[in-house]
Enzyme design. Sequence first.
Site, PDB file in Angstrom:
ATOM      1  N   GLY A  40      10.458 -39.508  -6.710  1.00 48.53           N
ATOM      2  CA  GLY A  40      10.525 -39.415  -5.261  1.00 48.53           C
ATOM      3  C   GLY A  40       9.171 -39.052  -4.688  1.00 48.53           C
ATOM      4  O   GLY A  40       8.328 -38.467  -5.377  1.00 48.53           O
ATOM      5  N   GLN A  45       2.883 -36.343   1.350  1.00 47.61           N
ATOM      6  CA  GLN A  45       2.216 -36.167   0.057  1.00 47.61           C
ATOM      7  C   GLN A  45       1.063 -37.152  -0.119  1.00 47.61           C
ATOM      8  O   GLN A  45       0.229 -36.990  -1.001  1.00 47.61           O
ATOM      9  CB  GLN A  45       3.213 -36.352  -1.090  1.00 47.61           C
ATOM     10  CG  GLN A  45       4.172 -35.182  -1.246  1.00 47.61           C
ATOM     11  CD  GLN A  45       5.127 -35.419  -2.408  1.00 47.61           C
ATOM     12  OE1 GLN A  45       6.096 -36.154  -2.256  1.00 47.61           O
ATOM     13  NE2 GLN A  45       4.829 -34.837  -3.550  1.00 47.61           N
ATOM     14  N   CYS A  82       7.374 -31.822  -9.219  1.00 47.91           N
ATOM     15  CA  CYS A  82       6.873 -32.443  -7.989  1.00 47.91           C
ATOM     16  C   CYS A  82       5.538 -33.108  -8.301  1.00 47.91           C
ATOM     17  O   CYS A  82       4.700 -32.521  -8.993  1.00 47.91           O
ATOM     18  CB  CYS A  82       6.696 -31.361  -6.919  1.00 47.91           C
ATOM     19  SG  CYS A  82       6.055 -31.987  -5.352  1.00 47.91           S
ATOM     20  N   LEU A  83       5.331 -34.310  -7.785  1.00 46.84           N
ATOM     21  CA  LEU A  83       4.071 -35.013  -8.061  1.00 46.84           C
ATOM     22  C   LEU A  83       2.858 -34.266  -7.502  1.00 46.84           C
ATOM     23  O   LEU A  83       1.748 -34.433  -7.984  1.00 46.84           O
ATOM     24  CB  LEU A  83       4.113 -36.430  -7.479  1.00 46.84           C
ATOM     25  CG  LEU A  83       4.987 -37.444  -8.245  1.00 46.84           C
ATOM     26  CD1 LEU A  83       5.076 -38.747  -7.469  1.00 46.84           C
ATOM     27  CD2 LEU A  83       4.451 -37.702  -9.644  1.00 46.84           C
ATOM     28  N   HIS A 129      14.905 -32.585  -2.136  1.00 42.06           N
ATOM     29  CA  HIS A 129      13.499 -32.220  -2.348  1.00 42.06           C
ATOM     30  C   HIS A 129      12.592 -32.995  -1.378  1.00 42.06           C
ATOM     31  O   HIS A 129      11.707 -32.413  -0.751  1.00 42.06           O
ATOM     32  CB  HIS A 129      13.160 -32.544  -3.823  1.00 42.06           C
ATOM     33  CG  HIS A 129      11.743 -32.324  -4.225  1.00 42.06           C
ATOM     34  ND1 HIS A 129      11.390 -31.429  -5.221  1.00 42.06           N
ATOM     35  CD2 HIS A 129      10.581 -32.884  -3.806  1.00 42.06           C
ATOM     36  CE1 HIS A 129      10.067 -31.460  -5.384  1.00 42.06           C
ATOM     37  NE2 HIS A 129       9.559 -32.324  -4.538  1.00 42.06           N
ATOM     38  N   GLU A 130      12.841 -34.299  -1.238  1.00 44.36           N
ATOM     39  CA  GLU A 130      11.967 -35.127  -0.388  1.00 44.36           C
ATOM     40  C   GLU A 130      12.168 -34.818   1.102  1.00 44.36           C
ATOM     41  O   GLU A 130      11.200 -34.756   1.854  1.00 44.36           O
ATOM     42  CB  GLU A 130      12.199 -36.622  -0.652  1.00 44.36           C
ATOM     43  CG  GLU A 130      11.963 -37.063  -2.095  1.00 44.36           C
ATOM     44  CD  GLU A 130      10.675 -36.561  -2.713  1.00 44.36           C
ATOM     45  OE1 GLU A 130       9.672 -36.384  -2.008  1.00 44.36           O
ATOM     46  OE2 GLU A 130      10.679 -36.323  -3.938  1.00 44.36           O
ATOM     47  N   HIS A 133      10.268 -31.835   1.945  1.00 49.10           N
ATOM     48  CA  HIS A 133       8.831 -32.102   2.143  1.00 49.10           C
ATOM     49  C   HIS A 133       8.539 -32.440   3.603  1.00 49.10           C
ATOM     50  O   HIS A 133       7.551 -31.980   4.167  1.00 49.10           O
ATOM     51  CB  HIS A 133       8.386 -33.295   1.285  1.00 49.10           C
ATOM     52  CG  HIS A 133       7.879 -32.922  -0.088  1.00 49.10           C
ATOM     53  ND1 HIS A 133       6.901 -31.982  -0.291  1.00 49.10           N
ATOM     54  CD2 HIS A 133       8.211 -33.387  -1.314  1.00 49.10           C
ATOM     55  CE1 HIS A 133       6.657 -31.879  -1.595  1.00 49.10           C
ATOM     56  NE2 HIS A 133       7.444 -32.717  -2.249  1.00 49.10           N
TER      57      HIS A 133
HETATM   58 ZN   LIG Z   1       7.643 -33.037  -4.245  1.00 45.84          ZN
END
Ligand SMILES: [Zn+2]
Length: 193
Positions: A40, A45, A82-83, A129-130, A133
């Site tokens: 995701g 991000q 998380c990326l 989670h997204e 963000h």
């Molecule tokens: Zn993340």
Amino acid sequence: MIIKDRQELEVKCSPVTIKEGEEIGARLLHELRESKNGIGLAANQIGINKRVCVVNVKEPLVLINPKIVKKSKEQFVFAEGCLSFPNKKIKTTRYQDIVVEADNHKKQLSFSAKSEEINDAFECACVQHEIDHLDGITMFERELKRKPVVNGINAPQKIGRNEKVTITKGTESKVLKYKKAQGMLEDGWTLSI
Ligand SMILES: [Zn+2]
């Protein structure tokens, strides 16, 4: 380029038109594929502070101006990454069931970690989670809080028999009811709590 600075990610994103959202969604899916191991990604991000995110667990899903309109009381514990924080993995609590509305989907979308299919739990946690963000919230704010210390003794976490837990063995992980997980704990699985 994926933003790795926590402060930069703590900004609330603004709404977009569907057309602009679709363009951003396509870029996000591209970035996600490049990342190899991501499931995701949210627009902020990659430096675009707009309300668009993508999830790719079972199938690629673009969410434009998404909103969680319903959430269950029940929560589940999940091991999350998380990326933006590639070397961090933390245990979070997420809602077991959510209903989401997004401008590019006519129907409401339901996600649930209730089934024993691990991808359902992944998708359900990933969507939460997204969307977080987009509100400037990182997974660290959802970290599972241990029970407070009582009389100097660290009170053990009490887990209900029907409560969902995550268990891991090597690189494998499963989400299932605690009563089912219990038997597997003698078989080399460990509880992610
Ligand atoms: Zn993340």
